[in-house]
Write a protein that holds these residues in place. Structure first.
Motif, PDB file in Angstrom:
ATOM      1  N   VAL A 358       0.857  -1.194   0.000  1.00  0.00           N
ATOM      2  CA  VAL A 358       0.000   0.000   0.000  1.00  0.00           C
ATOM      3  C   VAL A 358       0.892   1.242   0.000  1.00  0.00           C
ATOM      4  CG1 VAL A 358      -2.043  -1.008   1.109  1.00  0.00           C
ATOM      5  CG2 VAL A 358      -0.170  -0.164   2.532  1.00  0.00           C
ATOM      6  N   LYS A 359       0.265   2.388  -0.317  1.00  0.00           N
ATOM      7  CA  LYS A 359       1.068   3.608  -0.416  1.00  0.00           C
ATOM      8  C   LYS A 359       1.122   4.340   0.919  1.00  0.00           C
ATOM      9  CE  LYS A 359      -0.506   4.725  -4.919  1.00  0.00           C
ATOM     10  NZ  LYS A 359      -0.844   5.677  -5.925  1.00  0.00           N
ATOM     11  N   LYS A 360       1.485   3.640   1.986  1.00  0.00           N
ATOM     12  CA  LYS A 360       1.614   4.305   3.293  1.00  0.00           C
ATOM     13  C   LYS A 360       2.523   3.476   4.202  1.00  0.00           C
ATOM     14  CE  LYS A 360      -2.588   2.267   5.058  1.00  0.00           C
ATOM     15  NZ  LYS A 360      -3.868   2.325   5.660  1.00  0.00           N
ATOM     16  N   ASP A 361       2.672   3.937   5.429  1.00  0.00           N
ATOM     17  CA  ASP A 361       3.454   3.237   6.463  1.00  0.00           C
ATOM     18  C   ASP A 361       4.895   2.976   6.041  1.00  0.00           C
ATOM     19  OD1 ASP A 361       1.081   3.214   7.883  1.00  0.00           O
ATOM     20  OD2 ASP A 361       0.551   1.176   7.238  1.00  0.00           O
ATOM     21  N   GLY A 362       5.437   3.854   5.247  1.00  0.00           N
ATOM     22  CA  GLY A 362       6.851   3.723   4.863  1.00  0.00           C
ATOM     23  C   GLY A 362       7.110   2.675   3.787  1.00  0.00           C
ATOM     24  N   MET A 363       6.055   1.996   3.332  1.00  0.00           N
ATOM     25  CA  MET A 363       6.279   0.927   2.331  1.00  0.00           C
ATOM     26  C   MET A 363       6.828   1.466   1.000  1.00  0.00           C
ATOM     27  SD  MET A 363       3.110  -1.659   2.913  1.00  0.00           S
ATOM     28  CE  MET A 363       2.385  -1.713   4.544  1.00  0.00           C
ATOM     29  N   PRO A 364       6.259   2.578   0.451  1.00  0.00           N
ATOM     30  CA  PRO A 364       6.821   3.077  -0.813  1.00  0.00           C
ATOM     31  C   PRO A 364       8.302   3.432  -0.673  1.00  0.00           C
ATOM     32  CG  PRO A 364       4.719   4.126  -0.384  1.00  0.00           C
ATOM     33  CD  PRO A 364       5.072   3.354   0.859  1.00  0.00           C
ATOM     34  N   GLU A 365       8.688   4.010   0.467  1.00  0.00           N
ATOM     35  CA  GLU A 365      10.100   4.412   0.648  1.00  0.00           C
ATOM     36  C   GLU A 365      11.008   3.164   0.627  1.00  0.00           C
ATOM     37  OE1 GLU A 365       7.552   5.481   2.449  1.00  0.00           O
ATOM     38  OE2 GLU A 365       7.499   7.621   1.971  1.00  0.00           O
ATOM     39  N   THR A 366      10.618   2.143   1.412  1.00  0.00           N
ATOM     40  CA  THR A 366      11.442   0.922   1.450  1.00  0.00           C
ATOM     41  C   THR A 366      11.491   0.274   0.067  1.00  0.00           C
ATOM     42  OG1 THR A 366      10.635   0.605   3.691  1.00  0.00           O
ATOM     43  CG2 THR A 366      11.779  -1.266   2.693  1.00  0.00           C
ATOM     44  N   ALA A 367      10.325   0.227  -0.591  1.00  0.00           N
ATOM     45  CA  ALA A 367      10.273  -0.426  -1.913  1.00  0.00           C
ATOM     46  C   ALA A 367      11.115   0.342  -2.933  1.00  0.00           C
ATOM     47  CB  ALA A 367       8.829  -0.531  -2.389  1.00  0.00           C
ATOM     48  N   THR A 368      11.087   1.680  -2.851  1.00  0.00           N
ATOM     49  CA  THR A 368      11.874   2.481  -3.796  1.00  0.00           C
ATOM     50  C   THR A 368      13.367   2.247  -3.593  1.00  0.00           C
ATOM     51  OG1 THR A 368      10.156   4.151  -3.694  1.00  0.00           O
ATOM     52  CG2 THR A 368      12.217   4.830  -4.689  1.00  0.00           C
ATOM     53  N   THR A 369      13.790   2.208  -2.327  1.00  0.00           N
ATOM     54  CA  THR A 369      15.208   1.957  -2.042  1.00  0.00           C
ATOM     55  C   THR A 369      15.624   0.588  -2.595  1.00  0.00           C
ATOM     56  OG1 THR A 369      14.922   3.203  -0.014  1.00  0.00           O
ATOM     57  CG2 THR A 369      16.937   1.886  -0.180  1.00  0.00           C
ATOM     58  N   PHE A 378      19.981  -5.970 -12.287  1.00  0.00           N
ATOM     59  CA  PHE A 378      19.161  -6.536 -13.369  1.00  0.00           C
ATOM     60  C   PHE A 378      17.951  -5.628 -13.600  1.00  0.00           C
ATOM     61  CE2 PHE A 378      18.678  -9.028  -9.410  1.00  0.00           C
ATOM     62  CZ  PHE A 378      17.419  -8.596  -9.009  1.00  0.00           C
ATOM     63  N   ALA A 379      17.223  -5.878 -14.710  1.00  0.00           N
ATOM     64  CA  ALA A 379      16.093  -5.008 -15.086  1.00  0.00           C
ATOM     65  C   ALA A 379      14.908  -5.217 -14.148  1.00  0.00           C
ATOM     66  CB  ALA A 379      15.678  -5.321 -16.523  1.00  0.00           C
ATOM     67  N   CYS A 380      14.430  -4.112 -13.566  1.00  0.00           N
ATOM     68  CA  CYS A 380      13.312  -4.187 -12.616  1.00  0.00           C
ATOM     69  C   CYS A 380      12.231  -3.206 -13.035  1.00  0.00           C
ATOM     70  CB  CYS A 380      13.761  -3.747 -11.226  1.00  0.00           C
ATOM     71  SG  CYS A 380      14.976  -4.806 -10.518  1.00  0.00           S
ATOM     72  N   PHE A 381      11.049  -3.382 -12.476  1.00  0.00           N
ATOM     73  CA  PHE A 381       9.945  -2.467 -12.761  1.00  0.00           C
ATOM     74  C   PHE A 381       9.256  -2.134 -11.438  1.00  0.00           C
ATOM     75  CE2 PHE A 381       5.534  -1.556 -14.042  1.00  0.00           C
ATOM     76  CZ  PHE A 381       5.779  -0.557 -14.980  1.00  0.00           C
ATOM     77  N   TYR A 382       9.067  -0.842 -11.194  1.00  0.00           N
ATOM     78  CA  TYR A 382       8.419  -0.405  -9.947  1.00  0.00           C
ATOM     79  C   TYR A 382       6.969  -0.084 -10.250  1.00  0.00           C
ATOM     80  CZ  TYR A 382       7.554   2.254  -5.677  1.00  0.00           C
ATOM     81  OH  TYR A 382       7.056   2.704  -4.484  1.00  0.00           O
ATOM     82  N   ASP A 383       6.059  -0.626  -9.447  1.00  0.00           N
ATOM     83  CA  ASP A 383       4.637  -0.383  -9.706  1.00  0.00           C
ATOM     84  C   ASP A 383       3.903  -0.265  -8.379  1.00  0.00           C
ATOM     85  OD1 ASP A 383       2.109  -0.193 -10.740  1.00  0.00           O
ATOM     86  OD2 ASP A 383       2.110  -2.158 -11.723  1.00  0.00           O
ATOM     87  N   ASP A 384       3.278   0.916  -8.159  1.00  0.00           N
ATOM     88  CA  ASP A 384       2.532   1.092  -6.901  1.00  0.00           C
ATOM     89  C   ASP A 384       1.062   1.374  -7.155  1.00  0.00           C
ATOM     90  OD1 ASP A 384       2.507   3.665  -7.837  1.00  0.00           O
ATOM     91  OD2 ASP A 384       3.675   4.536  -6.197  1.00  0.00           O
ATOM     92  N   SER A 385       0.601   1.127  -8.422  1.00  0.00           N
ATOM     93  CA  SER A 385      -0.796   1.513  -8.689  1.00  0.00           C
ATOM     94  C   SER A 385      -1.716   0.309  -8.883  1.00  0.00           C
ATOM     95  CB  SER A 385      -0.856   2.422  -9.921  1.00  0.00           C
ATOM     96  OG  SER A 385      -0.480   1.689 -11.045  1.00  0.00           O
TER      97      SER A 385
END
Ligand code: ATP
Length: 446
Positions: A358-369, A378-385
């Motif tokens: 979910v987009k809260k509780d610090g999860m986006p920050e940890t996932a982005t790092t 290697f090739a990765c894709f970030y998706d939060d939607s």
């Protein structure tokens, strides 16, 4: 799944997910020319890298080359392409369609009253076959006359033959040795089609192996074995690969022996790579046409000879299509259709999708790092939607083997969920171990 619909579904998935687009689409497209989107270019690059690694990096008897597309017009006279690289073409006077005279759908003999057009069904409307050269012609310099004609190369091989002495001398190789090249080739095909299977502009991965006459049959067999192993290493279904041997009438003018590696496409068994024993035809012709000696001097045996050539010739686009066809599947999961590209992790365009639950509780920050750390490797894709299930499905369609989700436990237990595309099983992996966990699984064969 009916076979024709499989191709239709694949073409639409390729557009939707950004694998392949029609060339110049906003102008209505250009016949049998295709563009590779973000995922397609990554897939094809992975195919080419694996080929280059196995041919050039992993061996000490093969050198790389990148010859120009434009070559001296005499090259194509010597190679036999000006005189013989032709297909017999017939027109239907009624519906204006064009066919190869040997199109199996034509009933009767073209040019005769009994011949029937396979499209409009008219009888007697097909013209006599006329020979049509498949090479694209253009002009070099400002004057468009016959003296300025040059061709877009219809194969990469000739660039290797005319450079063989340059490579031999500069690399200090000795026979037996090979030269490998990846590059564009162009053929004005009469009946292209089946998506990226037969196109007018395509990429070849060709290797020419120069051997002492008399050892060619042995080398030919070795190369046959190695090339089939390579296709297996891409994860292709072994039962869908077979050999096709060219018999007398099928053999090209230059070939002493030829075998194709075929794959069972929805439109039948078709060639994806050819392995040819070309003897001394090519070097003999270039020696004759250029007037330059192309013989090899074998110091150990104090002997001079024109080497024989064993060629392996594959299409990068055709191999990419083979991978897509082989990987495509549909499954019923909880009442919904799940579309999956079960690509081998080594060729998958994206290796891992990174998702904050979910987009809260610090999860986006940890996932982005984590995303920034992993994409160094290697090739990765970030998706939060969207819902996590939807995000997994999008990655399934792209053929991404791993989904990494940062959730509530990540902060407390320092672990993430790794979801496997094929089994959909999930396991907890330490945040600091994810990188190695995925790296360890990228090279593994299924
Ligand atoms: P085909 O009989 O299918 O036209 P070919 O025997 O003329 O092929 P080669 O000249 O041996 O093919 O070319 C070697 C490889 O290059 C083929 O195995 C194929 O993978 C690729 N290739 C050839 N022509 C095309 C094309 N028009 N579009 C895409 N790939 C091609």
């Amino acid at each position: 799944m009916a076979d024709t619909t499989l191709m239709d579904k694949l073409v639409s998935l390729c557009k939707r997910r950004g694998f392949v687009f029609q060339s110049s689409e906003i102008y209505g497209g250009l016949g049998s020319v295709w563009d590779y989107g973000p995922l397609g270019v990554a897939l094809k690059r992975n195919v080419k890298d694996r080929w280059w690694n196995s041919m050039v990096h992993a061996r000490d008897d093969i050198e790389g080359l990148d010859a120009a597309i434009l070559m001296h017009p005499k090259v194509w006279e010597a190679s036999g392409h000006v005189a013989g690289f032709t297909d017999p073409l017939v027109d239907c006077r009624h519906c204006k369609n064009r066919f190869r005279a040997d199109d199996p759908r034509i009933k009767g003999t073209p040019g005769q009253p009994d011949a029937q057009c396979p499209v409009c069904g008219s009888r007697g409307s097909l013209t006599e076959p006329r020979m049509f050269n498949l090479m694209f012609k253009t002009f070099m310099g400002p004057v468009e006359d016959s003296a300025a004609v040059v061709y877009l190369r219809p194969e990469t091989a000739q660039g290797i033959y005319v450079n063989y002495l340059n490579v031999l001398q500069s690399s200090r190789q000795r026979i037996p040795f090979g030269i490998a090249q990846i590059g564009k080739a162009f053929r004005n095909e009469i009946t292209p089609g089946n998506f990226i299977f037969r196109t007018r502009e395509f990429e070849q991965m060709e290797m020419q192996f120069f051997v002492q006459p008399g050892t060619d049959a042995e080398w030919f067999e070795r190369w046959r074995e190695w090339r089939m192993q390579w296709h297996h290493s891409l994860g292709l279904t072994p039962a869908k690969l077979q050999w096709h041997q060219h018999s007398g009438s099928e053999l090209a003018h230059y070939a002493r022996a030829a075998f194709d590696i075929q794959y069972e496409f929805p439109f039948g068994w078709q060639e994806i790579e050819g392995i040819h024993n070309r003897g001394d035809f090519d070097l003999g012709r270039h020696q004759e046409y250029s007037g330059k000696k192309l013989e090899y001097f074998d110091q150990a045996q104090n002997q001079r000879y024109l080497p024989f050539i064993v060629e392996t010739s594959a299409g990068a686009d055709r191999v990419a299509l083979t991978l897509l066809v082989d990987a495509y599947r549909e499954e019923q999961v909880e009442g919904e259709v799940r579309v999956v590209l079960g690509l081998h992790p080594a060729v998958a365009p994206i290796k891992a999708g990174i998702f904050p639950l979910v987009k809260k509780d610090g999860m986006p920050e940890t996932a982005t790092t984590l995303y920034h750390e992993l994409r160094q490797e290697f090739a990765c894709f970030y998706d939060d939607s969207g819902a996590i299930g939807r995000r997994y499905r999008r990655m399934d369609e792209a053929g991404t083997p791993f989904g990494v989700t940062v959730d509530g436990d990540t902060t407390t237990a320092r672990t993430v969920t790794v979801r496997h595309r094929d089994t959909m099983q999930q396991e907890r992996v330490g945040l600091d171990r994810v990188r190695q966990y995925i790296v360890d699984r990228l090279g593994a064969t299924r």
